[in-house]
Structures are given as C-alpha cells and as structure tokens.
Design a protein around this motif. Sequence first.
Motif, mmCIF file in Angstrom:
data_model
loop_
_atom_site.group_PDB
_atom_site.id
_atom_site.type_symbol
_atom_site.label_atom_id
_atom_site.label_comp_id
_atom_site.label_asym_id
_atom_site.label_seq_id
_atom_site.Cartn_x
_atom_site.Cartn_y
_atom_site.Cartn_z
ATOM 1 N N HIS A 19 -16.866 23.038 20.024
ATOM 2 C CA HIS A 19 -18.033 23.524 20.756
ATOM 3 C C HIS A 19 -18.779 22.368 21.412
ATOM 4 C CE1 HIS A 19 -20.156 22.193 17.142
ATOM 5 N NE2 HIS A 19 -21.293 22.317 17.813
ATOM 6 N N LEU A 20 -18.470 21.148 20.988
ATOM 7 C CA LEU A 20 -19.104 19.962 21.556
ATOM 8 C C LEU A 20 -18.225 19.251 22.573
ATOM 9 C CD1 LEU A 20 -20.559 18.446 18.255
ATOM 10 C CD2 LEU A 20 -21.825 19.673 20.028
ATOM 11 N N LYS A 21 -16.926 19.347 22.401
ATOM 12 C CA LYS A 21 -15.989 18.608 23.252
ATOM 13 C C LYS A 21 -14.654 19.337 23.264
ATOM 14 C CE LYS A 21 -16.457 15.120 20.457
ATOM 15 N NZ LYS A 21 -16.361 13.806 19.764
ATOM 16 N N PRO A 22 -13.810 19.116 24.265
ATOM 17 C CA PRO A 22 -12.478 19.728 24.242
ATOM 18 C C PRO A 22 -11.659 19.189 23.076
ATOM 19 C CG PRO A 22 -12.671 18.160 26.053
ATOM 20 C CD PRO A 22 -14.041 18.311 25.476
ATOM 21 N N LYS A 23 -10.796 20.021 22.542
ATOM 22 C CA LYS A 23 -10.045 19.643 21.342
ATOM 23 C C LYS A 23 -9.318 18.308 21.479
ATOM 24 C CE LYS A 23 -6.580 22.248 19.905
ATOM 25 N NZ LYS A 23 -5.723 23.223 19.174
ATOM 26 N N PRO A 24 -8.673 18.005 22.622
ATOM 27 C CA PRO A 24 -7.982 16.713 22.728
ATOM 28 C C PRO A 24 -8.909 15.496 22.621
ATOM 29 C CG PRO A 24 -7.155 18.238 24.371
ATOM 30 C CD PRO A 24 -8.376 18.871 23.775
ATOM 31 N N MET A 25 -10.223 15.714 22.718
ATOM 32 C CA MET A 25 -11.172 14.605 22.602
ATOM 33 C C MET A 25 -11.750 14.478 21.194
ATOM 34 S SD MET A 25 -10.966 13.139 25.432
ATOM 35 C CE MET A 25 -12.326 11.966 25.302
ATOM 36 N N ILE A 26 -11.325 15.341 20.288
ATOM 37 C CA ILE A 26 -11.735 15.194 18.884
ATOM 38 C C ILE A 26 -11.100 13.925 18.331
ATOM 39 C CG2 ILE A 26 -11.584 16.211 16.581
ATOM 40 C CD1 ILE A 26 -11.590 18.967 17.948
ATOM 41 N N GLU A 27 -11.884 13.135 17.632
ATOM 42 C CA GLU A 27 -11.447 11.792 17.259
ATOM 43 C C GLU A 27 -10.732 11.728 15.920
ATOM 44 O OE1 GLU A 27 -14.838 9.216 17.485
ATOM 45 O OE2 GLU A 27 -14.892 9.281 19.685
ATOM 46 N N ILE A 28 -9.699 10.916 15.903
ATOM 47 C CA ILE A 28 -9.002 10.496 14.692
ATOM 48 C C ILE A 28 -9.101 8.981 14.655
ATOM 49 C CG2 ILE A 28 -6.798 10.414 13.457
ATOM 50 C CD1 ILE A 28 -7.978 13.231 13.718
ATOM 51 N N GLY A 29 -9.688 8.448 13.609
ATOM 52 C CA GLY A 29 -9.853 6.999 13.526
ATOM 53 C C GLY A 29 -10.714 6.429 14.639
ATOM 54 N N GLY A 30 -11.699 7.204 15.100
ATOM 55 C CA GLY A 30 -12.610 6.722 16.127
ATOM 56 C C GLY A 30 -12.080 6.798 17.543
ATOM 57 N N ARG A 237 -9.086 21.533 8.834
ATOM 58 C CA ARG A 237 -8.292 21.018 7.716
ATOM 59 C C ARG A 237 -7.212 20.071 8.214
ATOM 60 N NH1 ARG A 237 -3.499 22.085 5.637
ATOM 61 N NH2 ARG A 237 -3.192 23.844 7.071
ATOM 62 N N GLU A 238 -6.541 20.438 9.305
ATOM 63 C CA GLU A 238 -5.502 19.580 9.864
ATOM 64 C C GLU A 238 -6.099 18.305 10.460
ATOM 65 O OE1 GLU A 238 -2.322 23.148 10.947
ATOM 66 O OE2 GLU A 238 -3.815 22.503 12.429
ATOM 67 N N MET A 239 -7.292 18.415 11.028
ATOM 68 C CA MET A 239 -7.971 17.229 11.534
ATOM 69 C C MET A 239 -8.243 16.241 10.393
ATOM 70 S SD MET A 239 -11.786 16.908 13.216
ATOM 71 C CE MET A 239 -12.549 17.106 11.593
ATOM 72 N N LYS A 240 -8.709 16.757 9.271
ATOM 73 C CA LYS A 240 -8.994 15.906 8.117
ATOM 74 C C LYS A 240 -7.720 15.291 7.546
ATOM 75 C CE LYS A 240 -13.271 18.263 6.796
ATOM 76 N NZ LYS A 240 -13.947 19.115 5.778
ATOM 77 N N LYS A 241 -6.625 16.039 7.613
ATOM 78 C CA LYS A 241 -5.336 15.512 7.154
ATOM 79 C C LYS A 241 -4.903 14.322 8.008
ATOM 80 C CE LYS A 241 -0.478 16.841 6.518
ATOM 81 N NZ LYS A 241 0.498 17.963 6.584
ATOM 82 N N LEU A 242 -5.039 14.448 9.329
ATOM 83 C CA LEU A 242 -4.682 13.351 10.229
ATOM 84 C C LEU A 242 -5.600 12.157 10.025
ATOM 85 C CD1 LEU A 242 -3.904 15.330 13.516
ATOM 86 C CD2 LEU A 242 -2.261 14.198 12.007
ATOM 87 N N GLU A 243 -6.874 12.429 9.827
ATOM 88 C CA GLU A 243 -7.832 11.340 9.601
ATOM 89 C C GLU A 243 -7.494 10.592 8.311
ATOM 90 O OE1 GLU A 243 -10.911 8.732 10.254
ATOM 91 O OE2 GLU A 243 -10.236 10.303 11.630
ATOM 92 N N ALA A 244 -7.121 11.325 7.264
ATOM 93 C CA ALA A 244 -6.762 10.689 5.994
ATOM 94 C C ALA A 244 -5.521 9.820 6.153
ATOM 95 C CB ALA A 244 -6.537 11.755 4.922
ATOM 96 N N LEU A 245 -4.548 10.294 6.917
ATOM 97 C CA LEU A 245 -3.344 9.500 7.178
ATOM 98 C C LEU A 245 -3.704 8.217 7.920
ATOM 99 C CD1 LEU A 245 -0.748 12.238 8.193
ATOM 100 C CD2 LEU A 245 -0.566 10.683 6.246
ATOM 101 N N TRP A 246 -4.587 8.335 8.902
ATOM 102 C CA TRP A 246 -4.989 7.154 9.675
ATOM 103 C C TRP A 246 -5.713 6.146 8.789
ATOM 104 C CZ3 TRP A 246 -3.763 5.410 14.380
ATOM 105 C CH2 TRP A 246 -4.514 4.342 14.880
ATOM 106 N N GLN A 247 -6.635 6.624 7.991
ATOM 107 C CA GLN A 247 -7.414 5.737 7.128
ATOM 108 C C GLN A 247 -6.561 5.097 6.040
ATOM 109 O OE1 GLN A 247 -10.345 4.732 7.874
ATOM 110 N NE2 GLN A 247 -10.709 6.208 9.523
ATOM 111 N N SER A 248 -5.454 5.737 5.684
ATOM 112 C CA SER A 248 -4.564 5.180 4.663
ATOM 113 C C SER A 248 -3.784 3.979 5.173
ATOM 114 C CB SER A 248 -3.587 6.253 4.181
ATOM 115 O OG SER A 248 -2.579 6.511 5.168
ATOM 116 N N GLY A 249 -3.762 3.822 6.508
ATOM 117 C CA GLY A 249 -2.976 2.745 7.102
ATOM 118 C C GLY A 249 -1.510 3.086 7.256
ATOM 119 N N ASN A 250 -1.147 4.343 6.992
ATOM 120 C CA ASN A 250 0.251 4.765 7.046
ATOM 121 C C ASN A 250 0.464 5.949 7.984
ATOM 122 O OD1 ASN A 250 1.301 2.892 5.044
ATOM 123 N ND2 ASN A 250 0.132 4.102 3.532
#
Length: 257
Positions: A19-30, A237-250
Amino acid sequence: MKVVILAGGLGTRISEESHLKPKPMIEIGGRPILWHIMKYYSEFGFHEFVICLGYKQYVVKEYFADYFLHTSDVTFDLANNQMEVLNNYSEPWKVTLVDTGLYTMTGGRVKRIQQYIGDEPFMLTYGDGVCNVDLNGLVEFHKSHGKIATITTVNIGQQKGVLDIGSDNVIHAFREKSANDGAVINGGFMVLNPEIFGYLKDDTTIFEQGPMQMLAEEGQLMSYYHDGFWQCMDTQREMKKLEALWQSGNAPWKIWK
C-alpha cells in the motif's frame, strides 16, 4: 539480450507493504527486491533492462532517477548549489522504465514494450522472485531447441501455473494450479523469441493463460528444470524468509561480492 521484468501489479497479497510502494520495491537487506533480481542477471552479463510498470510506477522511476542518493555518500554544497557524489559505484545497467498501465494484465504489459525489444530474443521474469538458476545454461538450452519459449520450472508448492512436461522437456499442457497440487510449476526466468508478440492481443491478455496454453498446444513451450533455490515474495511471511536468508549471509541468489 534484454531482460524484461514485470513490475506493475497491485501486490494485493502483500498489502501490508504494497500500500506504500509497488511490490518490486519492497526491500530485502535494505535494497528493493527488484534490485536483487537485476543484480543477479547482471552477474551473468545481462545489463540491459526493460521494466514494465503500473501501480505506483513513479516510485520506481524516482528510485533510478536518484540512484546515487540511494547507494552512495554525497556532499551538498548549499551555498554553491552543488552536489558531489562520493565513493561512486555505478552499475553497468541501461534501464528503460515503461508505464504499461495500472490494470493491464501480464501479457498486455509484455505487448506494450514490444517497441523496446525489436526483432530479437529476450528474457522475461517477474519482479518479485529470486533464485540461483544458471542463466547462461538457460539461454544455451533455449538456443538449442529452436522453440518460441523456454520457462524455468521448479517443483515447489506455490499457487502458480502447473505444467505437464514430457521426457523431451516439451511442455504439453499449462493450467492453473489447484490447492493441493504438487506438480512442477512456472518459476519465471524465461527466454522468449520475438514471435511471442503474435500471441499477445491487448491489455486484457494474461500471459500465463491463453498464450502459454496455445504455445503448449503447438509444442512451442519448453521446460528448463531448476532443482536449486527459488523463492517468490507473494506474502509478508515470504518477505521475512528472504530477509532472514539475507541477514544470515547465505542468501543463495547473492552471487556477487
């Protein structure tokens, strides 16, 4: 070879963010997931992008217009009305941003960017999914069989188009997925010959329905099976999964240094 990215949908299934931005602009790892997708393609030498916009298209345009403000340190000399970009790193990208309409369907969006593609093969994917598919292998496979379309296929329980694939990798049927279906699905990351535009009628054309089904019936749709990492971002939920993968360094799609 140009890369077309579908980035114009409403993103209703992740409305907490979209609702704030188009989905492709949702951030993973900033960084927007769109940036991650482009960065992945770029690592294989694909640097020219045509992005199909719609919902909140100005957000994407502003991001690239102010790209250095997002990615670099800057010094503002207000007295002299000057800006100096520090530690400047420029991606080797040429990006064409096209407003393909707010409610245009996926096939209609691709039809609208035909003038920017010309009479040459191109790559197509969705602006909300990452993977570690071998893009060079995908392109070589597409060139080897001479058919109109190749799609990357994955075997993951998602609500995507289901495929009936023969032993020769020819896709014989394409249909919508049912709730408990475990079949191989369309994972995006496609390669298409310019003949595909003849299968796209107007803004109401849904790429994953009529055109895909027709290609399958004609034996012009091929499968490039990928058994590695693939993940779309349809939900929070999938966004959080991708963010967790990014933050893990893997993060499996992070193949750049």
